[in-house]
Scaffold this active site. Sequence first.
Site, PDB file in Angstrom:
ATOM      1  N   ARG A  55       0.805  -1.216   0.000  1.00 31.81           N
ATOM      2  CA  ARG A  55       0.000   0.000   0.000  1.00 31.81           C
ATOM      3  C   ARG A  55       0.838   1.267   0.000  1.00 31.81           C
ATOM      4  O   ARG A  55       0.558   2.191  -0.768  1.00 31.81           O
ATOM      5  CB  ARG A  55      -0.965  -0.004   1.177  1.00 31.81           C
ATOM      6  N   THR A  56       1.880   1.321   0.827  1.00 32.48           N
ATOM      7  CA  THR A  56       2.676   2.553   0.867  1.00 32.48           C
ATOM      8  C   THR A  56       3.404   2.761  -0.453  1.00 32.48           C
ATOM      9  O   THR A  56       3.449   3.870  -0.984  1.00 32.48           O
ATOM     10  CB  THR A  56       3.691   2.498   2.030  1.00 32.48           C
ATOM     11  N   LYS A  61      23.087  -9.648  -2.568  1.00 32.77           N
ATOM     12  CA  LYS A  61      24.407 -10.020  -3.079  1.00 32.77           C
ATOM     13  C   LYS A  61      25.515  -9.435  -2.212  1.00 32.77           C
ATOM     14  O   LYS A  61      26.681  -9.481  -2.573  1.00 32.77           O
ATOM     15  CB  LYS A  61      24.578  -9.524  -4.517  1.00 32.77           C
ATOM     16  N   ARG A  85      12.195   2.976   2.271  1.00 39.01           N
ATOM     17  CA  ARG A  85      11.754   2.268   3.475  1.00 39.01           C
ATOM     18  C   ARG A  85      12.829   1.255   3.824  1.00 39.01           C
ATOM     19  O   ARG A  85      13.370   0.593   2.945  1.00 39.01           O
ATOM     20  CB  ARG A  85      10.425   1.560   3.221  1.00 39.01           C
ATOM     21  N   HIS A 102       7.788   7.396  10.514  1.00 36.50           N
ATOM     22  CA  HIS A 102       7.063   7.193   9.267  1.00 36.50           C
ATOM     23  C   HIS A 102       6.279   8.486   9.043  1.00 36.50           C
ATOM     24  O   HIS A 102       5.079   8.550   9.295  1.00 36.50           O
ATOM     25  CB  HIS A 102       6.130   5.985   9.416  1.00 36.50           C
TER      26      HIS A 102
END
Lengths: 426, 317
Positions: free
Chosen positions: B58-59, B86, B108, B136
């Site tokens: 959603r974000t 990696k 994020r 946030h």
Amino acid sequence: MRILFENARIIDPEAGTDTLGAALIEQGKLAGIYTGNPNLDFTPDQTIDCQGKCLAPGIIDIGVKIGEPGERHKESFRSAGTAAACGGVTTMVIRPDTEPAIDSPETLQFVYRRAVSDAAVKVLPMAALTKGRNGTEMAEISFLQDAGAVAFTDCDHVVQDNKVFARCLTYAKGLNALVIAHPQEPMFSRGACATSGALATKLGLPAVSPMAERMQLARDLALVEMTGARVHFDQLSCDAGLQVLQRAKENGLPVTAGASIHHLTLNEMDIEGYPTFFKVKPPLRNETDRVALVQAVASGLIDIISSMHTPQDEESKRLPFEEAASGAVALETLLPAAMQLVHGEYMDMPTLWRALSLNPAKLLGLDTGRMAIGAPADLVLFDPDKPFVLDRTELHSKSKNTPYDGRRMQGRVMRTFVAGTEVYCG
Amino acid sequence: MAFSPKHLLGIEHLSPTDITAILDLAETYVDLNRKEQKQGGALAGMTQVNMFFENSTRTQASFELAGKRLGADVLNLAMGASSIKKGETLIDTAMTLNAMNPDMLVVRHPHSGAVDLLSQKVKCAVLNAGDGRHEHPTQALLDALTIRRAKGRIHRLNIAICGDIAHSRVARSNIFLLNKMENRIRLVGPQTLMPSGIDKFGVEVYDDMNEGLKDVDVVMMLRLQRERMDGAFIPSEREYYYRWGLTREKLANAKDDAIVMHPGPMNRGVEIDGDIADDINRSVIQEQVEMGVAVRMAAMDLLAQGLRARRREAVSV
């Protein structure tokens, strides 16, 4: 070869004195200590005018991490030895938390040979208490002692199995070996990289209560009481731990304790903004704990101060705080940082030196660390007031992870001697 | 323009006027988003890169839509599957992207402070889409916009934030924002999910949900973050639901016109009754999602204005 140090502020931690005088060294040993200017009936080979600066026993630093074997890109005996000499550290007591761990006489001898050939200062090795520092099988303590191990420790790997640890202590007691324990309850502090409280909550960092220190101390002390083994706690960091230590000492248990220079001079507010050079183990505490710790050094409850020198390369520090490696280099910054404790009037110079040289020497049964005639001439001449701004790129360690970068400091080493030989001249 | 930050990393360093400026601009984007022609040009010609080191639907969708509606070229990087696996470090990844000259990085990351660290290494504007348990900011802003539209103001309200405060960056950003706007904040939840020292944040802490919800204007539920828990925080979900799940009975303690919010995704039947979540008279959960796009457009618009201004200055010097 006879060298006379004149016009020196002689710091004698044993006598607790700080007096203007002179010192004579002959064939690598202290041959004379005088108040005022001595009338010698011979001419020394060299006379050093100390200009009223401090002459003290060289620092004996218990708990130095060298990257040999395994991580020589972080620190070698050569680089650490140079850093130590510049910092007035004349004996490095090195940690076995290497890759692989120093847990067998063969590894210890290898390390010792490297140390003797490369390091500018004395090196005394410690060995792991359990094989691979895994906390399950006892290391060959007796063989390791014969090979030169001065103490036994799994460093920050706490031996969790009480039965194993009790047996290690019992066995060590039989050999009169010194065990060094790390007082942090490992399950409770798992994953933590800060001290719990409003700041850690604001930063959103996983944190642990200082109570983890008290919990582990309580277990360790119970086993010390049971076995009678000599145990030194590498780092205390908070008031809760100090109270337990105080009671143990009052009860006559054979325990001593240390504090790292970082926990004595920095507090948790320094991790605001997530600077990973301030990530150490245990995490930095609040100011109340820091002051309590400093006072414990002044009162003698804390026996020794060490650098807990832990070199980490840029790659292991240039990460988000939680992922970054712990530890800081401190061989070169130990003395100037410790000067804060004197300049802040928490303690006088002999008291500080009791924690930097005399007590570590006593703990390990060394003949150095004091201003006594016949003692090896491991000396540091330093200007306690000299101001400077620390530039981490100028450090001699291969790794430059110091929390003091850019900080104004006071106190600089001028010359360092190991067994009468000059190893540093600034 | 009063508010011209280089990055949007958190609410902590914003002032009440900054917050109001973002909310006011977001209102205009709410209107735009409801039109058939949804194109604004604030980010025309710019490149926006979404770097999500944690899974998000959603974000990420909200940021992607926001960027596209402002005219940016949007690139979504699913970091979980790429270079990090990696062995590349966060900073190396950031430097690599930086060399491609993006204008806006939306990041994020599962670790607190990681977005701050990244912002120190790149030239473009960085927007924190959630870092660990730290902040946030756009979630708090969209919550504020939702409250302001529902209640007509974003000050002097009684607001209860309920549930897993300890693991929640949403809670931290909301506490900062609602405190700055002078609201009365209550935290409701089990003591094991209250972070230490939280009493120093200007909040009142309640263990009992019925007491905690008494006469509040806003009930903000938080998701129980099972993936962040490393041990025993609560005995079971059914016991949690019984004591801290939002039910009609518990909600009856709040004011009659109290609104119910949830940042999503919801665990129905754990922290919130499905029935309340769907109640159009109480729940503003869908509106929060709508406000999310608008707030993110406003935030990126302001960052882009700042970016352009700084570039003009650099040229004129």
